[in-house]
Design a protein around this motif. Structure first.
Motif, PDB file in Angstrom:
ATOM      1  N   ASP A   1      61.718  29.454 -93.726  1.00 53.30           N
ATOM      2  CA  ASP A   1      62.740  28.455 -93.367  1.00 53.30           C
ATOM      3  C   ASP A   1      62.825  27.351 -94.402  1.00 53.30           C
ATOM      4  O   ASP A   1      61.956  26.486 -94.470  1.00 53.30           O
ATOM      5  CB  ASP A   1      62.388  27.836 -92.016  1.00 53.30           C
ATOM      6  CG  ASP A   1      62.673  28.780 -90.878  1.00 53.30           C
ATOM      7  OD1 ASP A   1      61.786  28.996 -90.036  1.00 53.30           O
ATOM      8  OD2 ASP A   1      63.789  29.312 -90.850  1.00 53.30           O
TER       9      ASP A   1
ATOM     10  N   MET B   1      68.626  26.645 -94.674  1.00 50.13           N
ATOM     11  CA  MET B   1      69.251  25.594 -93.885  1.00 50.13           C
ATOM     12  C   MET B   1      69.527  24.438 -94.831  1.00 50.13           C
ATOM     13  O   MET B   1      68.844  23.405 -94.828  1.00 50.13           O
ATOM     14  CB  MET B   1      68.345  25.180 -92.721  1.00 50.13           C
ATOM     15  CG  MET B   1      68.273  26.232 -91.630  1.00 50.13           C
ATOM     16  SD  MET B   1      66.992  25.906 -90.421  1.00 50.13           S
ATOM     17  CE  MET B   1      65.611  26.728 -91.223  1.00 50.13           C
TER      18      MET B   1
ATOM     19  N   ASP C   1      66.942  33.648 -83.924  1.00 50.69           N
ATOM     20  CA  ASP C   1      65.939  32.748 -84.485  1.00 50.69           C
ATOM     21  C   ASP C   1      65.891  31.471 -83.656  1.00 50.69           C
ATOM     22  O   ASP C   1      66.870  30.740 -83.580  1.00 50.69           O
ATOM     23  CB  ASP C   1      66.383  32.436 -85.929  1.00 50.69           C
ATOM     24  CG  ASP C   1      65.448  31.524 -86.669  1.00 50.69           C
ATOM     25  OD1 ASP C   1      65.782  31.193 -87.826  1.00 50.69           O
ATOM     26  OD2 ASP C   1      64.414  31.142 -86.101  1.00 50.69           O
TER      27      ASP C   1
ATOM     28  N   HIS D   1      59.668  35.431 -92.409  1.00 47.64           N
ATOM     29  CA  HIS D   1      60.817  34.517 -92.327  1.00 47.64           C
ATOM     30  C   HIS D   1      60.433  33.165 -92.918  1.00 47.64           C
ATOM     31  O   HIS D   1      59.449  32.547 -92.490  1.00 47.64           O
ATOM     32  CB  HIS D   1      61.232  34.360 -90.859  1.00 47.64           C
ATOM     33  CG  HIS D   1      62.501  33.610 -90.644  1.00 47.64           C
ATOM     34  ND1 HIS D   1      63.738  34.204 -90.757  1.00 47.64           N
ATOM     35  CD2 HIS D   1      62.726  32.328 -90.314  1.00 47.64           C
ATOM     36  CE1 HIS D   1      64.676  33.288 -90.503  1.00 47.64           C
ATOM     37  NE2 HIS D   1      64.094  32.145 -90.224  1.00 47.64           N
TER      38      HIS D   1
ATOM     39  N   HIS E   1      65.722  31.941 -95.003  1.00 48.26           N
ATOM     40  CA  HIS E   1      66.766  31.317 -94.180  1.00 48.26           C
ATOM     41  C   HIS E   1      67.085  29.949 -94.776  1.00 48.26           C
ATOM     42  O   HIS E   1      66.281  29.010 -94.666  1.00 48.26           O
ATOM     43  CB  HIS E   1      66.235  31.200 -92.738  1.00 48.26           C
ATOM     44  CG  HIS E   1      67.140  30.494 -91.797  1.00 48.26           C
ATOM     45  ND1 HIS E   1      66.715  30.079 -90.556  1.00 48.26           N
ATOM     46  CD2 HIS E   1      68.445  30.133 -91.881  1.00 48.26           C
ATOM     47  CE1 HIS E   1      67.709  29.482 -89.921  1.00 48.26           C
ATOM     48  NE2 HIS E   1      68.780  29.514 -90.697  1.00 48.26           N
TER      49      HIS E   1
HETATM   50 ZN    ZN Z   1      64.772  30.324 -89.444  1.00 48.40          ZN
END
Ligand code: ZN
Ligand code: DX5
Length: 217
Positions: free
Chosen positions: A36, A69, A176, A34, A67
């Motif tokens: 971020d 953001m 998450d 994962h 992911h």
């Molecule tokens: Zn995340």
């Protein structure tokens, strides 16, 4: 229910020894890695972007679960695909046209996931379920690792799981934030498919922690 998948969050890795930590994940029983990506606008801090993903891609032996953001993800999708993402998750709250983002990710040949923050009702993803491969339920406010889980978000997993079953859809649920040994079983019972965990898995020996985490499911 699908096999539970483990996606360790490298936001909690040792950035001074990232190659060592990625090699540990390669040896471990985790399923994905994962990643971020934080832009300092959608969330307060900036983490890393395409250059670091390119570097990780050279040694990673597990799919990169990226992911995003970031505000307005649409124009950036192609560059994250080229950098090496194997699946892309964007935030509903950050997209002017969520359907356009999903279709862009699919046109680039990747699975598409939509993430929602704790304060976003789970009903808001339902119109997109027919287009999505996965939904990410944030169990903390995005932007920082090491936060405690927000208990009220667990019911969002239960409700989404029931909706997916009711509609007979093949959509994974990922969660998450604040996911640890002691709440993994409860989250699995709620219907969770993909477990993102950072500080719990990277504190000490990641390989051993991942093996232990799987035993809790
Ligand atoms: Zn995340
Ligand atoms: C937070 C990130 C999470 C976080 C998880 O915005 O999306 O992936 O790194 O870390 P822990 O498991 O420590 O909460």
């Amino acid at each position: 229910m699908e096999k539970a998948l483990i996606s360790p969050s490298i936001l909690a890795a040792d950035f001074l020894n990232l190659g060592r930590d990625i090699a540990a994940l390669n040896r471990s029983d985790c399923d994905w890695i994962h990643v971020d990506v934080m832009d300092g606008h959608f969330v307060p801090e900036v983490s890393f972007g395409q250059p670091v993903i390119r570097a990780i891609k050279k040694i990673a032996e597990k799919p990169l679960d990226v992911h995003l953001m970031i505000e307005n993800p649409l124009p950036a999708i192609e560059s994250f695909v080229k950098a090496g993402a194997d699946r892309l998750t964007f935030h509903l709250e950050a997209a002017e046209d969520p359907l356009a983002v999903i279709r862009k990710i699919h046109n680039c040949g990747l699975p598409a996931a939509m993430a929602i923050k704790p304060g976003t009702p789970v009903e808001e993803v339902e119109p997109f379920l027919s287009e999505l491969d996965m939904v990410l339920i944030m169990t903390v406010e995005p932007g920082f690792g090491g936060q405690p889980i927000l208990p009220e978000t667990i019911d969002k997993i239960r409700r989404l799981s029931a909706k997916i079953r009711e509609e007979g859809r093949n959509v994974l649920i990922e969660a998450d934030g604040g996911i640890k040994f002691d709440n993994a079983g409860l989250l699995r019972e709620a219907g969770l498919d993909v477990f993102v965990s950072g500080s719990c898995l990277f504190r000490g020996n990641p390989e051993e922690n991942i093996t232990e985490f799987i035993k809790r499911l």
